[in-house]
Design a protein around this motif. Structure first.
Motif: not given
Lengths: 329, 168
Positions: A33-36, A39-43, A115-119, A173-178
């Motif tokens: 749940e936490e991981a999800n 990811l939702a916040r970052v996307a 983009f067709r895949n819910a992420f 929540g902006l992705l700064l590095k990946a």
């Protein structure tokens, strides 16, 4: 990159009582749940914030930097990416369309961006596999591009996928590095802001192309991924790693092809793997392994009268294993 | 001298020859050969990081190279070097071939037409780049797309000027 593992749990010498086991299982689903949520916040932040900064992209020993401007205004995204080293390149992304300018070749390439895949995935099966096949951990905060960042790691529990580490701005929540790493801990691919202003005041002019929509005398190269018709294809792959569920199967009409191309997509919640099958006689696909486009590996193999191509953000051995297992069901 | 470089890379160079070879590495043309061998080696191992403009320069040099028809003396070349030299040639042809294909190979139809013309062998006519429409189709489902980071950052970073039309 072998950052030291910070173990939070002391080693246990005694067997777990049933209550503790239940608690652990509960913790695992809480992790998913936490991981999800993360990811939702970052996307969402990547789409719905306005920001401007310099991004460094690294794959293998190559390093390239670009200037990125992202404007979110009235529910619409516009983005401009300009390469700072190497040949001049400019990418303008509006809702659903990407235009890339190649001034040296005088070419402008136009392609859709769909983009067709819910992420992150909305399917509970994929959320479960995310927790089952990756060890999701929050690490200590770090500074990236002048911002304090939350750091999370998705460490694979098998050698069939890459490890992922993400740094996101604590405030926005902006992705700064990946970063994607292989099983030896080497960086396969990495993006990072070296400086970034979030919630910056961005004028429309800052995301406009440096050239007219189609400059005179330039060539336009129109690309399309074709329409997809969801349909049973009769094809299957027997050696898709556990945790990758099928999220789409169908046919695509691609430009210049007489026959539609079969396309099957698998995902483990964090990355996707595509399988394409088309007749060998008309396929314009190089055979063999094509690694090296950063974390995206591609493998094509001839199966009777067809060419099977597998691509995904997984290690070369994984796309090869899947490609060699594709057969008619 | 180039053979010695090649042997050095393969770890086959006699230590006694090492000093003199390192000394002569100060010469610019030998340095160029050295880096060229590394680029070829890397592309053979699939960890290709061919610098921008390399292909064009290489093609020009290859075109300018005279065809040597004189037989080689046997003793001069140990087997390992022969293998390496053969592999290097394949890589060179592939690099040049790729560039040519990227220019010709706008569409499968164009490839088929070129194939009918029969000016190049069928094997050479398989394009080197993955079809851009495959990549686009994949991106529609790749979570990296949702994170906004992956696909087109890759595109900006990886597209050489020679092949703008056929790369994602």
């Amino acid at each position: 990159m072998g950052a030291p593992r910070t173990s939070t749990r002391p080693a246990r010498r005694y067997a777990l009582p049933p209550v503790a086991l239940v608690l652990l299982l509960f913790a695992a689903s809480a992790r998913a749940e936490e991981a999800n949520q993360w990811l939702a916040r970052v996307a969402k932040a990547a789409r719905e914030l306005s920001y401007v900064g310099t991004v460094v992209y690294q794959r293998g020993t190559r390093v390239e930097s670009s200037r990125l401007v992202h404007l979110y205004d009235g529910g619409k995204e516009t983005e401009k990416l300009v390469s700072l080293d190497g040949p001049a390149r400019e990418v303008i992304r509006n809702m659903g369309e990407v235009r890339t300018y190649f001034p040296d070749a005088q070419v402008v390439r136009v392609e859709p961006r769909t983009f067709r895949n819910a992420f992150p995935s909305v399917s509970s099966e994929q959320q479960k596999s995310l927790a089952q096949f990756y060890d999701f951990r929050a690490l200590e905060r770090e500074r990236v591009g002048g911002h304090i960042a939350d750091v999370v790691a998705f460490e694979p529990r098998d050698g069939l996928r890459y490890g992922h580490r993400f740094w996101s701005d604590v405030d926005t929540g902006l992705l700064l590095k990946a970063r994607m790493v292989n099983d030896r801990g080497e960086v396969v691919e990495q993006f990072a802001f070296t400086d970034v202003q979030v919630n910056a005041k961005i004028e429309k002019a800052m995301v406009e192309p440096s050239w007219p929509k189609v400059p005179p005398e330039w060539r336009v190269k129109q690309l399309s991924a074709g329409d997809v018709e969801v349909h049973e294809t009769g094809w299957g792959a027997t050696r898709v790693p556990a945790g990758f569920g099928k999220i789409m199967e169908g046919y695509r009409k691609l430009q210049g092809r007489k026959n539609p191309v079969a396309h099957i997509v698998f995902s483990d919640g964090l990355v996707a793997i595509s399988v394409f099958i088309e007749p060998f006689a008309t396929a314009s696909v190089p055979l063999g392994m094509r690694p090296g486009e950063g974390g995206l590996n591609v493998y094509s193999v001839k199966q009777d009268d067809n060419v099977v191509t597998v691509m995904g953000e997984v290690p070369p051995a994984t796309v090869r294993q899947i490609g060699n297992s594709v057969a008619r069901r | 001298m180039n053979e010695n470089l090649s042997r050095l890379m393969d770890g086959d160079l006699d230590p006694s020859e090492l000093d003199s070879l390192c000394g002569s590495l100060a010469k610019p043309d030998l340095v160029a050969t050295w880096s060229c061998y590394h680029v070829i080696g890397e592309s053979l191992r699939g960890s290709s990081s061919i610098p921008c403009g390399y292909t064009a320069r290489f093609a020009a040099r290859l075109a300018a190279e005279p065809t040597v028809l004189a037989p080689r003396t046997r003793a001069a070349t140990p087997p390992a070097t022969w293998i390496f030299a053969a592999a290097a040639t394949v890589a060179a042809v592939t690099v040049v071939g790729w560039t040519a294909m990227s220019v010709i190979g706008e569409s499968p139809a164009a490839v088929a037409k070129a194939s009918e013309a029969g000016s190049l062998s069928a094997a050479r006519l398989r394009p080197s780049t993955v079809p851009a429409d495959y990549l686009l189709a994949h991106q529609e489902y790749s979570p990296a797309t949702a994170m906004q980071m992956g696909p087109y950052m890759r595109a900006v970073g990886t597209q050489p000027a020679e092949t703008p039309a056929d790369r994602p």
